[in-house]
Design an enzyme around this catalytic site. Sequence first.
Site, PDB file in Angstrom:
ATOM      1  N   THR A  31       0.791  -1.272  -0.075  1.00 41.86           N
ATOM      2  CA  THR A  31       0.104  -0.115   0.110  1.00 41.86           C
ATOM      3  C   THR A  31       0.797   1.264   0.024  1.00 41.86           C
ATOM      4  OG1 THR A  31      -0.204  -0.227   2.435  1.00 41.86           O
ATOM      5  CG2 THR A  31      -1.893  -1.088   1.054  1.00 41.86           C
ATOM      6  N   GLY A  87       8.204  -0.548   0.198  1.00 48.77           N
ATOM      7  CA  GLY A  87       7.860  -0.573   1.685  1.00 48.77           C
ATOM      8  C   GLY A  87       8.681  -1.556   2.488  1.00 48.77           C
ATOM      9  N   ALA A  88       8.299  -1.658   4.112  1.00 47.62           N
ATOM     10  CA  ALA A  88       9.249  -2.516   4.662  1.00 47.62           C
ATOM     11  C   ALA A  88       8.087  -2.909   5.852  1.00 47.62           C
ATOM     12  CB  ALA A  88      10.532  -2.310   5.170  1.00 47.62           C
ATOM     13  N   ASP A  89       8.422  -4.176   6.381  1.00 43.96           N
ATOM     14  CA  ASP A  89       7.657  -4.403   7.528  1.00 43.96           C
ATOM     15  C   ASP A  89       8.172  -4.210   8.933  1.00 43.96           C
ATOM     16  OD1 ASP A  89       5.470  -5.747   6.050  1.00 43.96           O
ATOM     17  OD2 ASP A  89       7.050  -7.263   5.699  1.00 43.96           O
ATOM     18  N   LYS A  99      11.026  -7.764   5.043  1.00 43.92           N
ATOM     19  CA  LYS A  99       9.918  -7.629   3.965  1.00 43.92           C
ATOM     20  C   LYS A  99       9.414  -8.888   3.606  1.00 43.92           C
ATOM     21  CE  LYS A  99      10.996  -5.260   0.560  1.00 43.92           C
ATOM     22  NZ  LYS A  99       9.639  -4.546   0.511  1.00 43.92           N
ATOM     23  N   GLY A 100       8.166  -8.778   2.900  1.00 47.37           N
ATOM     24  CA  GLY A 100       7.432  -9.882   2.581  1.00 47.37           C
ATOM     25  C   GLY A 100       6.122  -9.931   2.952  1.00 47.37           C
ATOM     26  N   GLY A 101       5.471  -9.315   4.023  1.00 48.28           N
ATOM     27  CA  GLY A 101       4.450  -9.420   4.447  1.00 48.28           C
ATOM     28  C   GLY A 101       3.286  -9.476   3.579  1.00 48.28           C
ATOM     29  N   GLU A 108      10.640  -8.816  -4.766  1.00 46.41           N
ATOM     30  CA  GLU A 108      11.215  -7.737  -4.295  1.00 46.41           C
ATOM     31  C   GLU A 108      12.702  -7.657  -4.111  1.00 46.41           C
ATOM     32  OE1 GLU A 108       7.689  -5.881  -1.548  1.00 46.41           O
ATOM     33  OE2 GLU A 108       8.481  -7.546  -0.990  1.00 46.41           O
ATOM     34  N   LYS A 126       7.331   1.158  12.128  1.00 52.55           N
ATOM     35  CA  LYS A 126       7.998   0.118  11.602  1.00 52.55           C
ATOM     36  C   LYS A 126       9.457   0.140  12.004  1.00 52.55           C
ATOM     37  CE  LYS A 126       4.475  -1.330   8.854  1.00 52.55           C
ATOM     38  NZ  LYS A 126       4.367  -1.219   7.752  1.00 52.55           N
TER      39      LYS A 126
END
Length: 231
Positions: A31, A87-89, A99-101, A108, A126
């Site tokens: 998002t 983005g990043a988690d 990452k990878g949520g 990516e 985050k």
Amino acid sequence: MSDDDRLKREAAQRAVELVRSGMILGLGHGTTAHQALVRIAELLRAGTLRDIAGVPCSTQVEAEARKLGIPVTTLDEHPTLDLTIDGADEVDPNLNLIKGGGGALLREKVVAQASEREAIVVDEGKLSSALGTRSPLPVEVIPFGWKTHIPYLESRGAAVALRRAPAGEPFRTDQGNFILDCRFGPIRDPHGLARGLEARAGIVAHGLFLGLATDLFVAGPNGVRHLRRAT
């Protein structure tokens, strides 16, 4: 639009200020990265940016880019990218990431490794003192023998759960693989864990993005901060 969404949009727009005409871009998944897509499309329509092409990190992002009028290309045509915005988690003080949520971690990471510059956009929630404190670590595995990885991951301290789609079946990545969400708690040695995961046949990707991010845009109540990784 909520205050959080507004802040993320502002941070994504700041990241887009790095984009120049003629660049080949990596188009991130999620998002927050979508806000960057929207801004790039606006600048293309206004003529402020020209001759841009993007490599999408997922089939979903490819569809979004085409709908917005952003030209799409491939890594086969452009093996080196000027800039990726994603983005990043979770982000640690050294700009290492989980990452990878959203389930696109393999593509990516391929795109990130091909990028001269990787700009990450997050909100302050985050940020973390140690990866794994806030977010599980996604591990992408081929369906064949996927359960054989669980004892290994548990031996490394993880609580492991197979990611499932809304209907209850296993979630499938764009490559048709499964994702194991692994809750390690704070990861003391992310580089050692990454090496261990990469040594196992059947694990095709993990969400530790170490030494890949060059820029971090953090949205918070006091505005947007731009941080650079120390070289």
